[in-house]
Design a protein around this motif. Structure first.
Motif, PDB file in Angstrom:
ATOM      1  N   LEU A 174      11.128  -0.988   5.669  1.00 22.28           N
ATOM      2  CA  LEU A 174      12.441  -1.225   6.248  1.00 22.28           C
ATOM      3  C   LEU A 174      12.383  -2.597   6.909  1.00 22.28           C
ATOM      4  O   LEU A 174      11.541  -2.836   7.778  1.00 22.28           O
TER       5      LEU A 174
ATOM      6  N   LEU B 268      17.495   4.671   5.355  1.00 18.69           N
ATOM      7  CA  LEU B 268      16.374   5.611   5.262  1.00 18.69           C
ATOM      8  C   LEU B 268      16.772   6.925   4.599  1.00 18.69           C
ATOM      9  O   LEU B 268      16.005   7.890   4.616  1.00 18.69           O
TER      10      LEU B 268
ATOM     11  N   VAL C 192       7.855   2.469   6.294  1.00 16.56           N
ATOM     12  CA  VAL C 192       8.633   3.675   6.577  1.00 16.56           C
ATOM     13  C   VAL C 192       7.718   4.809   7.038  1.00 16.56           C
ATOM     14  O   VAL C 192       8.079   5.590   7.924  1.00 16.56           O
TER      15      VAL C 192
END
Length: 250
Positions: free
Chosen positions: A139, A190, A154
């Motif tokens: 991310l 996400l 992540v």
């Protein structure tokens, strides 16, 4: 996890069918989409690999090979796979335990003994699934003071907390990163991972959940996260699905 493409190669058609069905069953139980191909001839698979066009990605994530097969042995096929792809995982399914050390040259993911097939397959695929889940996805975020851009793994995100105009990402290292995004934006980025909204102010990574209680989650580091009443059922169902996916027997 992305869809898994696998192949099973065994010159005994009954064995090949059984291995393929069992693999499908385990992936399905874990909630993982999979596509499988069966090869009753090692020559067919060998040629498929050897004569694939330059620059064409090898199509299988995972290949199951018997060792003793006519014309091309499982080792021959595995060596050809390694010429084309360092990323394809190889698992041998064989009675030839005496050759297990020989297989190390092609860096197999595992070795399943046919006389302990069910036990070995369950354990090996559980390890494989955990490996795939742990592969790094990232991310990219900007810190709130806009002083830097960070690339966060992540798998290292424990939870995201929203406090007024700030969103704090808590990492496994204990560090908290203040990022310039809304909680909704982070949630959207996400969405394909096991990080879920459990409360209006929190996103939590199921990887770090130790126990699910009625109105809160206990994390592995000892912290407790509130669970909104209207999200409790979805959070519970999602957590149970996650446990199945990583191979826990419920």
């Amino acid at each position: 996890m992305n869809k898994i493409y696998f192949a099973v190669c065994d010159d005994d058609e009954i064995t090949c069918d059984v291995v393929c069905r069992r693999i499908f069953a385990i992936f399905k139980k874990c909630g993982i989409e999979a596509s499988g191909a069966k090869y009753f001839s090692s020559a067919t698979l060998y040629n498929h690999i050897a004569y694939s066009r330059e620059g064409e990605a090898y199509k299988y994530d995972l290949v199951f090979l018997d060792i003793d097969m006519p014309k091309y042995s499982g080792m021959d096929v595995a060596e050809e796979i390694r010429k084309k792809s360092a990323d394809t995982d190889i698992i041998f399914v064989s009675n030839r335990e005496d050759r297990v050390f020989e297989t190390f040259s092609v860096q197999p993911f595992g070795f399943i003994r046919k006389n302990c097939f069910t036990e070995d397959l369950n354990a090996t695929l559980r390890q494989y699934i955990q490996k795939k889940l742990a592969q790094e996805s990232f991310l990219v975020v900007h810190t709130n003071n806009n002083s830097s851009t960070l690339k966060l793994a992540v798998s290292d995100i424990v939870y995201v907390e929203s406090m007024r105009d700030h969103q704090y990402i808590k990492l496994g290292s204990g560090e908290k990163v203040d990022v310039r995004m809304t909680l909704g934006e982070i949630e959207e980025k996400l969405a394909s991972f096991d990080i879920v909204r459990v409360h209006k102010s929190f996103l939590v990574n199921y990887k770090y959940v130790q126990r699910l209680e009625t109105s809160e989650l206990l994390l592995t580091g000892g912290e407790r996260m509130p669970v909104s009443r209207n999200k409790a059922r979805d959070v519970k169902d999602g957590y149970l699905k996650y446990l199945r996916k990583v191979g826990y027997t419920l």
